[in-house]
Design an enzyme around this catalytic site. Structure first.
Site, short mmCIF file in Angstrom:
data_model
loop_
_atom_site.label_atom_id
_atom_site.label_comp_id
_atom_site.label_asym_id
_atom_site.label_seq_id
_atom_site.Cartn_x
_atom_site.Cartn_y
_atom_site.Cartn_z
N SER E 95 10.48 10.02 -6.99
CA SER E 95 10.40 10.07 -8.45
C SER E 95 9.51 11.20 -8.98
CB SER E 95 9.95 8.73 -9.03
OG SER E 95 8.57 8.56 -8.90
N LYS E 138 5.20 2.83 -15.61
CA LYS E 138 4.92 4.25 -15.80
C LYS E 138 4.68 4.57 -17.28
CE LYS E 138 7.47 5.91 -11.74
NZ LYS E 138 8.76 6.42 -11.27
#
Ligand SMILES: [Ca+2]
Ligand SMILES: [Ca+2]
Ligand SMILES: [Ca+2]
Ligand SMILES: [Ca+2]
Ligand SMILES: [Ca+2]
Ligand SMILES: [Ca+2]
Ligand SMILES: [Ca+2]
Ligand SMILES: [Ca+2]
Ligand SMILES: [Ca+2]
Ligand SMILES: [Ca+2]
Ligand SMILES: [Ca+2]
Ligand SMILES: [Ca+2]
Lengths: 192, 192, 192, 192, 192, 192
Positions: E95, E138
């Site tokens: 990611s 996140k």
């Protein structure tokens, strides 16, 4: 099955004596020299100690190369391959040191090795020969393979003297302290 | 499923005989030669012993290259790739040694290999052929694949002589001691 | 989630069919060609068998490069990178062989790959296509991704013939024995 | 068995003192210098710490090479091989640091090492000598090998002062803080 | 502790969003470009998937280098180092792909990255942006670090739409499908 | 035993503070610069994180080399060796980052490091200084080694402020955010 002795003196092939889990054995070390880039190849399922022993031998040879008229660049311009059949059988230990070094010197100088000689002994970087183990089993294997002359480290002499005469009878045992003595005995065209 | 024999003589492809956990099998060794930088590629999930066997074969070939009119630089200017399908099946052991060496010589010299020949045998650095195991299962696999001619190490002759005639009947078994004999039999345009 | 088929023919991207622990899936293989030094990069958590399969493919391509007007030095002057998203998912096996090879040939020759084709099959060094497993799950995945044309190894034909019509209906299945046949089907501007 | 002291001063050979599971021992470190490409070879089953110790020594030597009139290119044009027999015995630890460095300097400069000296001590990159363990056992081994002069790290002086006179009697112990002091004592043709 | 956003736009530094065992976190990716020999250095305890992700990014950049007026030799004449503090914390996963690629392009082209942007997304070899996991954590980490603008894969839009407004309120979320879109948003002197 | 502070300012040697299983300790980092081929050697049983920290430091230095009048080729024409005695003690973690970087810059520029300074702190690729752990134990070790000035990451200031005065009394603690600040304090001939 024991591999019988070579019939003729050959270049790059030397008979060694090995000590395995099932007793002594003989093994034929083969060396090929090829135009190349200085690679050093080792095959036949050799363990770490045996590979280091081969590396020690080649460095010893490089350090005395000038005595044989071999240029230093020789070792950058050729590949050297040591193979020990049978390829599936793991092998290890330092006792093939002088055998591998003799086969390499034979290949590099083009000098044949006497077909009737077998040998065992650790080699050092300076060409000293150190004692090895399992000598009784190795000598029995030599006899079974009809080998007459056996090169043995001088420091193993006490081990031989303790053996029964049945084992040593008929064997011509040469005691050595240095690679120079090994080569005097094993290379064809030398003292005999 | 057995892979049937090739229909035509091909360059760089040789039929080998393998011994697996489920019996004998045939496997087709493929070699490609490519302009390159002297790399030696081995694929098909080959184990350590098999990789060393391939390395031993290529060194043998390099040592006799001059006999075939091949320049020493040839091996620095080309890459050689050996692949053994099926890619997911792990393979090991020294018994494909002469098969891999034959496929490499075929690719290097551009000489086709006879489509009706299969082989098994360990190769040494000096081109000697050593005995292998599982021969009965391998010969059965050869018969099932309709192969007529099988190259077998001479030292395995006693194993063959102990087999029932059912197995060996219809097979033309050639016993060999050296790679030179293997090539005489397997390369097209040679004795037959 | 299934990734739908590409909308346009692209260079260096080919749809493959994979068989995972949770059923069939499609995966899009990407290849980039870059001026470089002959490096071969493989990313996407590829296992050993898959890496060897990619290596086999690139050697096959090098061996036929002349047919496409590609100079031998081409492969020393460029780097080739194969990536298979999704980067965190481990992938293995030989069945992406023909897919990776097709993507590489597309990137090397600059020829687009038809967007409506997916494929599965092991590749050999000589460009033969070998059968693969999990075909039923792979064909279902192709249908779910709205793919119309699927390239399958000819040796898998018996597997397809055993499947219920529900699975195969609406799929145009092409059976292939060689990479040459794969390329005829998949590269744009060829037979269709 | 203890290896007795060398009979004559030799180039590239230095006696070290080791501490093994069965007590103290002496070991003879051998160094060969060969025309080459800057390779650094280490054999004799050396562990990671011992290999790093050798590497630290060679970097120390390179950093002071100018003092000995050695050109920087020297280390790119020669290979250096350190071997410690017996090849099958695993060895590790930093205490052979000054011994290996002395043997290397002897080989590089062609200066013989005094045959009657043994030594033990860790070396740092800047040539400082750090204390080591097992000194009592090492001194006993030196006595058994009839060695007269022993070089010991100055920081180990308290350890020696705690020992019974039986151990130290007859040994000439030199305490050192730097490699420079080691070389003054060990190289022939220097102060003594 | 959260690392607050950069105060000024910098070259070669990009804020990423990570998902750790203790929740979301921000991490600052640093890239240095140095005259060199084409080495690619990765530090900060990156796992295999993350290293492959970085490699995929650099190959993508090499494939589009011409668009930025960068010569192909550029990548052979410079070394590129990616480091992710904190150096003792293991990091992995795909990611950070677009974050690492953005930092590399910034360093290579000398274009500053906007200080108020953070991002997360997998990159493919062709510059597509693939969805990632842990988005909720996140985004919370981004808010805690006072970041205003967040770049997120378009395929993650459904995940965002399922989140409570408490999380997304005050965040300017940009959805992207390609690296080209990422760069339009993140590089200073571009659309805003 | 604690190693007392250096008596004179030296080039390439810097005192670090370490946190071991038995409490704080001081360790002296040594760097040698040698004419070579751009090799980077790390010895002293350094763990992976510490090796990456050293690598991060050298890249930081390369990126600011021009400020010190150092040519880019410098790093291809010299070898750099970092050694941390005692060679048998495993060491790891990022907290020696600024110490290793300071020692390298000292060796590369030939600038002595002040003998009365010790330091601890993680370094990033851009020369930022990040906080470290075990600071209390490290400060105690500094006091025991009679060190007066200690360089500490500014982000560790809260940790120091929580400590009893017994620990900090007599220590001159300098808080730093960047390598530039570290060098201003540690290099001789700079501000003091
Ligand atoms: Ca035997
Ligand atoms: Ca003589
Ligand atoms: Ca089969
Ligand atoms: Ca003939
Ligand atoms: Ca998927
Ligand atoms: Ca066609
Ligand atoms: Ca001994
Ligand atoms: Ca002196
Ligand atoms: Ca953090
Ligand atoms: Ca734009
Ligand atoms: Ca200590
Ligand atoms: Ca200043």
């Amino acid at each position: 099955t024991y591999q019988m002795k070579n019939e003729t003196d050959e270049v790059g092939i030397v008979r060694g004596l090995a000590w395995t889990s099932v007793g002594g054995d003989t093994l034929q070390i083969e060396v090929n020299l090829m135009p190349g880039t200085g690679e050093f190849l080792l095959t036949g399922q050799l363990g770490d100690v045996m590979k280091e022993s081969a590396q020690t031998g080649i460095s010893y040879i490089r350090s005395i190369a000038a005595e044989y008229g071999i240029e230093p660049e020789f070792f950058q311009k050729n590949d050297l391959h040591i193979h020990i059949p049978e390829g599936a059988v793991p092998k290890d230990g330092p006792s093939a040191g002088i055998t591998m070094a003799t086969a390499m010197i034979s290949a590099i100088t083009g000098t044949p090795v006497k077909a009737d000689v077998a040998m065992t002994g650790e080699i050092t970087l300076r060409g000293r020969v150190l004692p090895i183990g399992g000598l009784k089993e190795k000598l029995l294997a030599a006899k079974n393979a009809r080998i007459k002359k056996v090169v043995v480290p001088a420091q193993n002499k006490p081990d031989v003297e303790e053996m029964s005469q049945e084992i040593t009878q008929g064997l011509d045992i040469a005691y050595v302290d240095t690679m120079s003595q090994v080569l005097d005995i094993a290379l064809a065209g030398k003292e005999d």
